[in-house]
Motif scaffolding. Sequence first.
Motif, PDB file in Angstrom:
ATOM      1  N   VAL A  28       0.840  -1.199   0.000  1.00 20.58           N
ATOM      2  CA  VAL A  28       0.000   0.000   0.000  1.00 20.58           C
ATOM      3  C   VAL A  28       0.873   1.247   0.000  1.00 20.58           C
ATOM      4  O   VAL A  28       1.868   1.323   0.718  1.00 20.58           O
ATOM      5  CB  VAL A  28      -0.911   0.013   1.245  1.00 20.58           C
ATOM      6  CG1 VAL A  28      -1.755   1.277   1.270  1.00 20.58           C
ATOM      7  CG2 VAL A  28      -1.798  -1.221   1.260  1.00 20.58           C
ATOM      8  N   SER A  29       0.489   2.201  -0.830  1.00 20.51           N
ATOM      9  CA  SER A  29       1.175   3.486  -0.816  1.00 20.51           C
ATOM     10  C   SER A  29       0.647   4.282   0.372  1.00 20.51           C
ATOM     11  O   SER A  29      -0.532   4.654   0.411  1.00 20.51           O
ATOM     12  CB  SER A  29       0.904   4.238  -2.122  1.00 20.51           C
ATOM     13  OG  SER A  29       1.501   5.501  -2.092  1.00 20.51           O
TER      14      SER A  29
ATOM     15  N   LYS B  55       0.753   6.654  16.537  1.00 24.78           N
ATOM     16  CA  LYS B  55       0.974   5.252  16.158  1.00 24.78           C
ATOM     17  C   LYS B  55       0.260   4.312  17.118  1.00 24.78           C
ATOM     18  O   LYS B  55      -0.307   3.292  16.710  1.00 24.78           O
ATOM     19  CB  LYS B  55       2.467   4.961  16.123  1.00 24.78           C
ATOM     20  CG  LYS B  55       3.199   5.651  14.971  1.00 24.78           C
ATOM     21  CD  LYS B  55       4.689   5.356  14.986  1.00 24.78           C
ATOM     22  CE  LYS B  55       5.388   6.004  13.789  1.00 24.78           C
ATOM     23  NZ  LYS B  55       6.861   5.775  13.803  1.00 24.78           N
ATOM     24  N   ASN B  56       0.260   4.671  18.394  1.00 24.36           N
ATOM     25  CA  ASN B  56      -0.417   3.834  19.374  1.00 24.36           C
ATOM     26  C   ASN B  56      -1.935   3.854  19.170  1.00 24.36           C
ATOM     27  O   ASN B  56      -2.605   2.826  19.291  1.00 24.36           O
ATOM     28  CB  ASN B  56      -0.070   4.306  20.781  1.00 24.36           C
ATOM     29  CG  ASN B  56      -0.606   3.385  21.853  1.00 24.36           C
ATOM     30  OD1 ASN B  56      -1.740   3.541  22.292  1.00 24.36           O
ATOM     31  ND2 ASN B  56       0.196   2.418  22.281  1.00 24.36           N
TER      32      ASN B  56
ATOM     33  N   ASP C 202      -7.080  -1.019  10.658  1.00 20.83           N
ATOM     34  CA  ASP C 202      -6.625  -1.135   9.274  1.00 20.83           C
ATOM     35  C   ASP C 202      -5.771   0.055   8.862  1.00 20.83           C
ATOM     36  O   ASP C 202      -5.073   0.001   7.848  1.00 20.83           O
ATOM     37  CB  ASP C 202      -7.833  -1.237   8.335  1.00 20.83           C
ATOM     38  CG  ASP C 202      -8.764  -0.039   8.460  1.00 20.83           C
ATOM     39  OD1 ASP C 202      -9.106   0.306   9.606  1.00 20.83           O
ATOM     40  OD2 ASP C 202      -9.142   0.533   7.425  1.00 20.83           O
ATOM     41  N   LEU C 203      -5.780   1.126   9.652  1.00 22.92           N
ATOM     42  CA  LEU C 203      -5.050   2.342   9.291  1.00 22.92           C
ATOM     43  C   LEU C 203      -3.551   2.242   9.507  1.00 22.92           C
ATOM     44  O   LEU C 203      -2.782   2.997   8.924  1.00 22.92           O
ATOM     45  CB  LEU C 203      -5.589   3.521  10.110  1.00 22.92           C
ATOM     46  CG  LEU C 203      -7.027   3.944   9.812  1.00 22.92           C
ATOM     47  CD1 LEU C 203      -7.556   4.829  10.924  1.00 22.92           C
ATOM     48  CD2 LEU C 203      -7.107   4.656   8.474  1.00 22.92           C
ATOM     49  N   LYS C 204      -3.143   1.310  10.368  1.00 23.02           N
ATOM     50  CA  LYS C 204      -1.727   1.226  10.746  1.00 23.02           C
ATOM     51  C   LYS C 204      -0.821   1.078   9.528  1.00 23.02           C
ATOM     52  O   LYS C 204       0.289   1.625   9.495  1.00 23.02           O
ATOM     53  CB  LYS C 204      -1.513   0.065  11.712  1.00 23.02           C
ATOM     54  CG  LYS C 204      -0.104  -0.006  12.272  1.00 23.02           C
ATOM     55  CD  LYS C 204       0.013  -1.064  13.350  1.00 23.02           C
ATOM     56  CE  LYS C 204       1.432  -1.207  13.859  1.00 23.02           C
ATOM     57  NZ  LYS C 204       1.926   0.032  14.474  1.00 23.02           N
ATOM     58  N   ASN C 205      -1.304   0.354   8.519  1.00 21.09           N
ATOM     59  CA  ASN C 205      -0.502   0.132   7.326  1.00 21.09           C
ATOM     60  C   ASN C 205      -0.838   1.085   6.182  1.00 21.09           C
ATOM     61  O   ASN C 205      -0.339   0.913   5.077  1.00 21.09           O
ATOM     62  CB  ASN C 205      -0.683  -1.322   6.849  1.00 21.09           C
ATOM     63  CG  ASN C 205      -0.190  -2.321   7.876  1.00 21.09           C
ATOM     64  OD1 ASN C 205       0.861  -2.138   8.475  1.00 21.09           O
ATOM     65  ND2 ASN C 205      -0.955  -3.382   8.080  1.00 21.09           N
TER      66      ASN C 205
END
Length: 494
Positions: free
Chosen positions: A324-325, A341-342, A348-351
């Motif tokens: 994913v870009s 980040k925590n 699903d947003l982490k990546n």
Amino acid sequence: MKLKNLHLENFRHCENTVIEFGNKITVISGQNGTGKSSILGWIAQLCDFKEKFKRLNGEYFKEDFSKVFRFCPEKDYPYNYKVKFEYDDGGLVLNEKIIKTRFLEASKTAKSRYRTDFDGRGNAIDFPVIYLGLRRLIPLATEGNIKLETHNLSSKNANYYSALSKEILILNDDKIKAESVKSLNKKVLAMKTGNYGHLGNSAGQDNIGQILSALMSYETLKEHQGKDYKGGILLIDEIDATLYAGSQTKLIDNLFKATNNLDLQIIFTTHSLEILEHLKDKLGQDTIVNYLKIDDGKVNNVINPTFEYISNKIKVQIGEKEKVSKTPFICEDKVAEYWIKNLLNGSDLKNLISVEKGPFPFGSMINMAESNHNIFKNVRFVLDGDVKNNLKGKKTPPKTVFLPDNCRPETIMYNFIYSLPDTDAFWDDLNNFTKQVCFADYRNGKDKGVVKRWLEDIRWKPYFGTGYAKLFNRWKKDNKDEVENFQNEIRKII
């Protein structure tokens, strides 16, 4: 008027569910049994248009409770429910409307039933609404007492009906005309083609005919009210039912045009992957997708998820992992980076995003957000919560979200940990990591420097965790709504 959100609290399996509305198009999707149709029912109840001006089917621009809602005697009785709407009537502050139900026990003259009250009693919003429920999908050929009537369409609306019917259903028929038909369950504008009349209509033609009738009803209301016309709401349950894929996307394109021409908010439910894929590049403030899913028996709403996410959920299949870009985000400093980040962990947003820290003063970040320079074209920004106070009365900068609360992250954590009881599991009495020890040298929580030194005190690292993970996780445990709201705000701007 524009609806902004609907908050359902302890309504059936919606324990704490917020639905967000686009300025033009709102999609409510999800598997069966997630409460999609109930949401349309609540919206229909919100509006009570006072003007006695009739739609093309002879009905008023409002809906009776009995047509849109059915409460279950076994499960709903005798609970009382409360729902809250926020809406914008053109002012600087959002308005609020609360609907409460009251369960009325059976009497000698009436059965057990519900009634709805607005802000106590009465006070529904004086605004036009049209609700197209599943009753519209009953084929005319199966109806009884069918009567052909004379319609009173203007030549403009008659031509509109003919042209849009051809375009949406992708027909090569220059002889399509509207026929006004009344049956046992409905009064509709049916299609008369070059080959057959209303009794030959497919369910799809019937569906499109009623949607076009609703749009033309708003057109006649706009002409009738002139300068007093303020727009309206169109609700469509299972918009894709009876329509093939090509017609579904043609219909959506024409509904977008109607939102502009008639200042409508169009809100519909759907399972159609064709429609959801067609909309995937249009998501934003004007178009919002609410995907309802059930976790542990409770409804959760994912706002503007990716099409791949919805497709996998609806098909009940595992998604294919692909590179994913990532969307780049800039935040103020290292603490903000750790917290962002925590907050995204487990989602699903982490990546989907990358986070870069400053140090940047918030004024510089606002300038970057408002800049048209190509270097910032694809960049998004996360500001600390305390910046909200500096921007009071001003517009939120574009491509920008805020961290939770109205303070700096360090202050939020300081106040939260200070509020924990001495017996909380966060403390380690055996090693004397207690509240007394933790704050012994840092009593003045109003001093930014004191709070910053408190957070960075190396003695707390085993208890705060790497990147303050243990500290943030303890805060998240008590602030689940704040976490979900932040994630949804991130989704909306990527």
